[in-house]
Design a protein around this motif. Structure first.
Motif, PDB file in Angstrom:
ATOM      1  N   LEU A 189      67.599  18.635 -24.912  1.00  0.00           N
ATOM      2  CA  LEU A 189      68.829  19.367 -25.186  1.00  0.00           C
ATOM      3  C   LEU A 189      70.021  18.419 -25.244  1.00  0.00           C
ATOM      4  O   LEU A 189      70.875  18.526 -26.138  1.00  0.00           O
ATOM      5  N   LEU A 190      70.084  17.493 -24.304  1.00  0.00           N
ATOM      6  CA  LEU A 190      71.207  16.550 -24.313  1.00  0.00           C
ATOM      7  C   LEU A 190      71.174  15.688 -25.562  1.00  0.00           C
ATOM      8  O   LEU A 190      72.211  15.446 -26.197  1.00  0.00           O
ATOM      9  N   ASN A 191      70.000  15.212 -25.959  1.00  0.00           N
ATOM     10  CA  ASN A 191      69.894  14.432 -27.190  1.00  0.00           C
ATOM     11  C   ASN A 191      70.366  15.237 -28.395  1.00  0.00           C
ATOM     12  O   ASN A 191      71.026  14.703 -29.294  1.00  0.00           O
ATOM     13  N   GLN A 192      70.025  16.527 -28.402  1.00  0.00           N
ATOM     14  CA  GLN A 192      70.461  17.376 -29.519  1.00  0.00           C
ATOM     15  C   GLN A 192      71.979  17.491 -29.548  1.00  0.00           C
ATOM     16  O   GLN A 192      72.598  17.417 -30.623  1.00  0.00           O
TER      17      GLN A 192
ATOM     18  N   ASP B 238      63.744  13.245 -29.253  1.00  0.00           N
ATOM     19  CA  ASP B 238      62.826  12.659 -28.285  1.00  0.00           C
ATOM     20  C   ASP B 238      63.205  11.228 -27.887  1.00  0.00           C
ATOM     21  O   ASP B 238      62.397  10.494 -27.328  1.00  0.00           O
ATOM     22  N   GLN B 239      64.443  10.816 -28.178  1.00  0.00           N
ATOM     23  CA  GLN B 239      64.856   9.453 -27.823  1.00  0.00           C
ATOM     24  C   GLN B 239      64.879   9.285 -26.305  1.00  0.00           C
ATOM     25  O   GLN B 239      65.511  10.061 -25.597  1.00  0.00           O
ATOM     26  N   PRO B 240      64.197   8.267 -25.790  1.00  0.00           N
ATOM     27  CA  PRO B 240      64.150   8.098 -24.332  1.00  0.00           C
ATOM     28  C   PRO B 240      65.455   7.551 -23.775  1.00  0.00           C
ATOM     29  O   PRO B 240      66.136   6.755 -24.423  1.00  0.00           O
ATOM     30  N   PHE B 241      65.818   7.977 -22.578  1.00  0.00           N
ATOM     31  CA  PHE B 241      66.991   7.469 -21.862  1.00  0.00           C
ATOM     32  C   PHE B 241      66.854   7.913 -20.415  1.00  0.00           C
ATOM     33  O   PHE B 241      65.988   8.712 -20.063  1.00  0.00           O
TER      34      PHE B 241
END
Length: 778
Positions: A517-520, A527-530
């Motif tokens: 959700l935060l990436n969106q 699906d970018q990792p962080f």
């Protein structure tokens, strides 16, 4: 004036007599060109621009001189340049400064790098020229004061260090005077420190408290020097920096700067144009010294911000292009401030709103176009029968080619003027919409970030619960081994362990979903990792609530705080400002409709017609040539009677204004209701958070007592499972209580239009003082 004319005539004759002979241009650099990467680049650009502009008209040759040699300034280089060249230009701050201080100029001279004309003793005529025969200069395209203001806004400093190359100017007094002028209203010490051993020794001998460094261009030829300097300032001493050369130096490690490439590249081009005008006979004293500059984008290096712990405030983040928000390996940690900064830069909803503002700009331009001349041209080919052609008596044939042109110009039109004003107000209204969306995005993104922290904590709690079940299963196995308990306890703990693992898996899935959700929201690949910053929910609560939590720990303070926030919000909320802009639109529309009762619309219109060709004249009819026919008219029009339409429009505007006034009052009431309701929710969340922590701690202690009792055979499995489930539930409730409090506080801040954790220290202190004064005096 007569003397200047003779000089111009003399220059023109002299240059004309040269013909195709070689024109020699002397370029005085500050230092040996092989010692300066930047100077070499500028010199190459000057050569390219001059040759491209003049190569078909003149033979051009360049001679180069170095003003600084062996660490000393050598003014005699100007005499050499004048003796061997037709035109002399200075390519550096030292040479330009010396050029500006000369008493006379034997040859046309251009000072290309004047940092501050006033401090360097230069004047400018009303026409924007030097007014000094044979001398021109270029005003600096760089805004040094803006850079210093940016640095002070990022980190208010008491000691400013100007990092400059050796002999960057004629002396340190000039640098001190220049930057003292920018900081005249602040108590700041200024120190000019040279690159090389000087700046290294200075950094080693000073701590970082309230220091800041403004980085001028490095003119040396060591490509790694600037990066190593920023590594030292950032990683070892945590000193904020702003660089004059913008993105190039930000990539090396500077905290902030502006994109200056466009303006930087204008200097060689401008010098080439000035040389052309001189060769065409213009005295340099008549050349403009003013440099038109392009808008420059603020750049902020978030990697450096993370490294030194200094972050830009909300307004800066909204205006800036943010570099290095995420580490290159894609798994860096990000703080809540960084997340919000990235959202303000990348969120699609915000980009859509910003596009609406751009569309409003086009609407303004469209409205303005009604006041510009309107020109149209029509070309037509017509065919008539022979009888009709005979009636033209040779003026036209059976086939004719006509061209018609029409020109119209509005001289005065109140509706058109009103439309421009209204479109500007509507643009401001779109900007208020953008601010509302920004605030909503901040809440959404902060909520998403906090949800990740909540999910991480829940994952940890569920992991602890799995460990507890494993521990209790082992206790049951040990008791079974000695015959103290039966298989029923083993089976029950097996079931409990399975259920705990299910909840652990769910918690992990919730964490991944929260990150998606935060990436969106950040417009990243979903699906970018962080990873989030290593901060607990409790620490985030302290970050967001700050000192204001002391105003909500009892109902008396809570009510006074709510009263203050109601008044405070009325001057900050975009929703109220948007209504006010709507009122201004209706008031301007009403004024325009009233003026329509007595102000005419005045315009000019003209037409021209010409017969370009006539073909197939009737036999026996001689051709008669006709010229261009035209007409021009000026007209004023005013409606006399439109069925009371204008009166009804005025009445409609009055009603719209009254409606908006009532709407504003209604919105104010709704906002007050929202603020007071949110305040009550925050107060309840605050008390719930403390009570939940108390319950969680008591349940944990109870579980430990019951577990020890179960291990020793003094408590049964049902009692232990009940204690364990209670400990789990209260721990999750305490975790959720902190999260809900933070979210409730964010919603409260949204309702007043002020996010404390994004404000500058000065803004936070000012807010706190206002609250304290209000509560004390009421």
């Amino acid at each position: 004036m007569l003397k200047i004319r003779w000089i111009i005539i003399f220059l023109t004759i002299s240059i004309s007599s040269i013909g195709q002979d070689t024109i020699y241009i002397g370029v005085i650099n500050d230092r040996m060109i092989e010692e300066s990467v930047l100077g070499s680049e500028l010199q190459s650009q000057i050569e390219i621009e001059v040759e491209q502009l003049l190569q078909h008209r003149f033979n051009i040759a360049f001679n180069y001189y170095s003003l600084v040699q062996d660490g000393a300034i050598r003014p005699e280089q100007f005499d050499l340049a004048y003796a061997n060249n037709d035109i002399v230009i200075s390519n550096g701050t030292v040479s330009s400064d010396l050029a500006s201080k000369r008493d006379s100029y034997p040859k046309p001279t251009i000072a290309g790098f004047i940092l501050d004309a006033e401090l360097q003793g230069l004047t400018k005529t009303n026409n924007g020229t030097s007014g000094v025969s044979n001398f021109a200069y270029l005003e600096s395209p760089y805004d040094l004061k803006r850079d210093i203001d940016l640095l002070y806004r990022l980190s208010p400093f008491k000691h400013l260090v100007i990092a400059s190359p050796p002999n960057a100017l004629t002396d340190d007094i000039f640098i001190d005077a220049l930057f003292s002028k920018f900081l005249s209203d602040k108590d700041v010490e200024i120190e000019n420190v040279r690159y090389g051993s000087d700046i290294t020794s200075w950094v080693a001998g000073h701590d970082n408290e309230q220091h800041a460094v403004y980085v001028l261009p490095y003119l040396g030829n060591d490509p790694n020097y600037i990066k190593s300097l920023f590594d030292l300032l950032n990683n070892t001493y945590k000193i904020p920096t702003v660089a004059l050369l913008g993105e190039e130096y930000l990539q090396a490690g500077a905290l902030a700067g502006y994109e200056i490439d466009k303006n930087f590249r204008k200097i060689p081009r401008r010098l080439a144009i000035s040389i052309l005008k001189i060769l065409e006979g213009t005295n340099p004293s008549e050349l403009s010294v003013e440099m038109e500059t392009f808008g420059e984008t603020l750049l902020i290096n978030m990697a450096t911000a993370r490294s030194i712990g200094i972050y830009p405030d909300f307004d800066l983040m909204g205006d800036a292009k943010l570099l290095n928000l995420v580490k290159e390996d894609g798994v860096g940690t990000i703080s809540i401030q960084q997340v919000i900064a990235e959202a303000l830069n990348n969120n699609l909803e915000l980009k859509i709103e910003k596009t609406d503002i751009d569309i409003s700009d086009t609407e303004i331009n469209i409205a303005k176009s009604d006041l510009w001349p309107q020109l149209d041209v029509t070309s037509s080919l017509s065919q008539v029968d022979e009888t009709t052609a005979l009636t033209y008596q040779g003026a036209q044939g059976r086939t004719n080619w006509f061209v018609t042109g029409g020109l119209s110009q509005v001289i005065f039109s109140e509706p058109a003027l009103a439309n421009i004003t209204i479109q500007k107000l509507l643009k401001e209204s779109e900007e208020q919409d953008l601010m509302q969306v920004q605030m909503d995005i901040i809440v959404d993104v902060a909520n998403a970030y906090m949800n990740i922290l909540l999910a991480k904590n829940n994952l940890d709690i569920q992991s602890q619960n799995v460990d507890r079940n494993k521990e209790n299963y082992d206790i049951a196995k040990a008791k079974e081994a000695i015959g103290y308990t039966g298989a029923s306890d083993i089976n029950r703990w097996t079931a409990e362990l399975a259920n705990a693992n299910i909840e652990l898996n769910n918690a992990y899935a919730n964490l991944r979903q929260a990150k998606f959700l935060l990436n969106q929201l950040l417009n990243r690949p979903v699906d970018q990792p962080f990873d989030t910053e290593d901060i607990t929910l409790e620490q985030s609560m302290l970050l967001i609530a700050d000192r204001r939590s002391q105003f909500i720990d009892n109902y008396g303070e809570l009510e006074k705080f709510a009263d203050f926030l109601v008044d405070f919000s009325k001057t900050r909320l975009p929703s109220l400002e948007k209504i006010d802009l709507g009122l201004r639109v209706e008031e301007r529309l009403q004024k325009s409709r009233k003026r329509a009762l007595y102000l005419p619309s005045v315009g000019m219109q003209g037409n021209a017609n010409r017969l370009l060709g006539k073909y197939y004249l009737p036999s026996g009819i001689p051709s008669i040539e006709t010229g261009t026919t035209w007409n021009l008219s000026v007209a004023a029009s005013i409606p006399i009677f439109q069925g009371n339409r204008r009166t009804n429009l005025i009445q409609q505007s009055k009603l719209s204004i009254l409606q908006l006034q009532d709407t504003r009052k209604n919105v104010e009431n709704q906002l007050e209701l929202r603020i007071r309701s949110n305040m009550e929710v925050v107060g309840a969340s605050f008390s719930r958070m403390e009570l939940s922590n108390t319950a969680a701690e008591a349940s944990r202690k109870n579980y430990e007592i019951v577990r020890d009792a179960y291990s020793s055979g003094q408590a049964n499995i049902t009692t232990l499972i009940d204690a364990q489930n209670n400990a789990l539930a209260t721990q999750l409730a305490a975790n959720n209580a902190v999260y809900n409090f933070v979210l409730d506080f964010l919603i409260l801040e949204r309702s007043i239009g002020f996010f404390n954790f994004l404000a500058t220290p000065e803004q936070r202190d000012d807010f706190f003082i206002q609250v304290r004064d209000y509560i004390t005096n009421n």
